[in-house]
Design an enzyme around this catalytic site. Structure first.
Site, short mmCIF file in Angstrom:
data_model
loop_
_atom_site.label_atom_id
_atom_site.label_comp_id
_atom_site.label_asym_id
_atom_site.label_seq_id
_atom_site.Cartn_x
_atom_site.Cartn_y
_atom_site.Cartn_z
N HIS A 183 -0.99 1.23 -9.96
CA HIS A 183 -1.81 0.02 -9.81
C HIS A 183 -3.25 0.45 -9.62
CE1 HIS A 183 -3.12 -3.99 -8.76
NE2 HIS A 183 -3.85 -3.42 -7.83
N SER A 290 -1.20 -9.00 -1.07
CA SER A 290 -1.26 -9.64 -2.39
C SER A 290 -0.81 -8.67 -3.47
CB SER A 290 -2.68 -10.13 -2.67
OG SER A 290 -2.79 -10.63 -3.99
N LYS A 294 3.59 -8.14 -5.30
CA LYS A 294 3.96 -8.13 -6.73
C LYS A 294 4.57 -6.79 -7.13
CE LYS A 294 -0.22 -9.61 -7.97
NZ LYS A 294 -0.87 -10.22 -6.80
#
Length: 547
Positions: A183, A290, A294
């Site tokens: 990420h 947040s 995911k």
């Protein structure tokens, strides 16, 4: 915790709701014009309840000066909505907050007092946001309390878990390979996901990359993929995959990049929309939960994080970027996921091309073996890929992992390129783009922005360069806006480069409907660049890595 009525620095922020909230969350005193604007907006309802609630909490947590305590009392008295009932349960004046409990006012009171929230309280908060039993004003107040007072690692993990399981999670147990992902916290010309995913699949590591779209000056992984033309009557590559399609694709070719559905982490979607309008986006616990909600919903086993810092990043300073990286890593470890991170710079674009189709072509050029101008991009991508190899047990240490990754990238048979194009075809895109870049969207017009003087580039600020692409149609000013996939720019000069007056700094790419925005783009480029007479040291792209 007494109300601070003296000694606050006076804000210089704009007289606006965002300016007021930004000032209070950072402990700045409001000027009289700010106070007049605030009170009149609350009295005539032009300032929504949720923004007023966020202000009250920030003021109570961070301190008030001058007339702010009196103004705050007037604001509380001016509202009849249920969202302000929570303030009746909190001692507004004096040294102590009443203890809370499992209620909106209890959660807010405990957090404003700096107390740690229980798992039960956090569960109540997230569930109430999803089913809307908690009002926007109550949610905004709690978010601001979290922004001002922070959260422990345990609280942040509880919040992440509740957000993860507020909706659907992927079940990828049927995938035969190790599930490893990365990420990035975003930036300009950061399309490393495509390169990393393609490389990982060569080591029997399947990255389930559930990705997002761009908003503001940073590009979106899915938007760039959708710049790839489709085949069989499809307008572009498909990013909306079902769980079964993801499993089949990961088993068949080893990689899939796809969109989050509305049923994945719905609490995150609702909270982010509220954070955006209450100046609570920059809270490290809220950012961590947040992002990680995911990632946990992806069912990944190992994760490499790229946390950027600098003028074009969300975190402007290294210290905050490190705190964010450690926060996300701790969440992953507490959940049994292997995790590591790279801190890297985003003071300037990561690579020369900025824009959706342009960045796909850039990826293809790198996969074809081109390196000149792409060195920083490749360095970050290789570092993150190597970290995932260690998580998957494919390498014993970073030295071995880096050698392995570089060997695959430099393999003259271009196996990583083949993997990327297999994914493109599997998702309905045209694989011929690998050898024919003319199939990608291209802009009608190009315009060079020259240097105004000779010297050395001291700054090429990523945010302004990203905004130049945005105003030409390459990005979104509001969520849901249509993109011009061909729009963007090519950066010709980076920090440390010598430049002569009249030499190109940037080349703009745009289509006729955006010709009226060219001057705006030029202004952003002029603001981005600083040229000085003496040579400039170029800092290392990677600041630190933690396995």
């Amino acid at each position: 915790m007494a109300l601070n009525t003296v000694g606050l620095p006076v804000t210089s922020r704009p007289v606006s709701v965002r300016g007021i909230l930004g000032a209070k969350k950072n402990g700045e005193a409001l000027t009289q014009p700010h106070l007049d604007f605030l009170l009149s907006g609350c009295l005539d309802n032009s300032i929504p309840d949720y923004q007023a609630a966020a202000y009250l909490v920030a003021a109570r947590c961070m301190g008030m000066a001058g007339q702010e305590p009196a103004i705050s009392k007037k604001i509380i008295g001016s509202y009849d909505s249920s969202g302000f009932d929570l303030f009746s349960s909190v001692v507004w004046e004096g040294e102590q907050f009443v203890f809370g409990g499992v209620s909106s006012s209890g959660v807010m009171a405990d957090k404003m007092a700096g107390r740690e929230l229980s798992e039960e309280q956090i569960s109540y908060f997230v569930a109430g946001v999803v089913d809307e039993s908690i009002s926007e004003s109550e949610a905004a107040a709690i978010l601001m309390a979290i922004r001002c007072m922070g959260m422990s690692d345990q609280e942040t993990t509880f919040l992440t878990e509740q957000m993860t399981y507020s909706g659907d999670v992927l079940d990828l147990a049927a995938v035969k390979w190790f599930l490893g992902d990365k990420h990035s916290c975003g930036g300009v010309s950061d399309g490393t996901s495509y390169l990393i995913a393609s490389l990982l699949s060569l080591f029997e590591i399947a990255p389930p990359m559930m990705s997002g779209r761009g908003l503001g000056h940073t590009g979106g992984t899915l938007d760039k993929l959708e710049a790839i033309p489709g085949i069989g009557g499809r307008p572009h590559l498909n990013v909306n995959l079902t769980q079964d399609q993801v499993i089949d694709q990961l088993n068949d070719i080893g990689l899939a990049i796809f969109s989050q559905t509305k049923d994945v982490a719905p609490a995150d979607r609702k909270l982010y929309a509220l954070r955006d309008v209450t100046e609570t986006v920059d809270s490290i616990p809220l950012i961590s939960s947040s992002i990680m909600s995911k990632k946990l919903a992806e069912d990944a086993e190992g994760l490499a994080l790229n946390v950027t810092c600098g003028t074009g990043a969300f975190m402007k300073v290294i210290e905050k970027a490190k705190k964010l990286a450690e926060s996300m890593k701790n969440i992953a470890l507490l959940r049994g996921m292997k995790a590591s991170y790279v801190l890297s710079r985003m003071d300037q674009p990561l690579a020369p091309w900025v824009g959706n189709a342009l960045e796909i072509e850039q990826t293809l050029r790198i996969l074809n073996g081109e390196t000149e101008g792409f060195e920083r991009f490749i360095e970050v991508a290789i570092e993150l890929t190597a970290q995932v190899l260690i998580h998957a047990g494919r390498a014993a240490d970073m030295k071995q992992a880096l050698v392995m990754v570089k060997a695959k990238l430099n393999d003259p048979t271009r196996p990583a390129k083949k993997k990327f194009l297999q994914m493109v075809e599997a998702q309905g895109g045209d694989p011929r783009i690998g050898d024919d870049f003319s199939l990608l969207p291209h802009a009608e017009h190009k315009l060079v922005i020259p240097a105004s003087k000779s010297g050395f580039v001291n700054a090429a600020e990523a945010e302004n360069i990203g905004m130049a692409s945005l105003v030409l149609g390459g990005g979104r000013e509001v969520a849901g806006a249509k993109l011009d996939f061909a729009a963007g720019l090519e950066v010709r000069k980076f920090i440390g480069d010598r430049v002569r007056k009249g030499e190109p700094l940037v080349e703009l790419h745009y289509n006729s409907p955006y010709a009226h925005r060219v001057n705006d783009a030029k202004d952003h480029i002029r603001q981005a660049y600083d040229i000085v007479p003496d040579p400039v040291d170029v800092p290392d792209q990677i600041i630190n890595t933690v396995i």
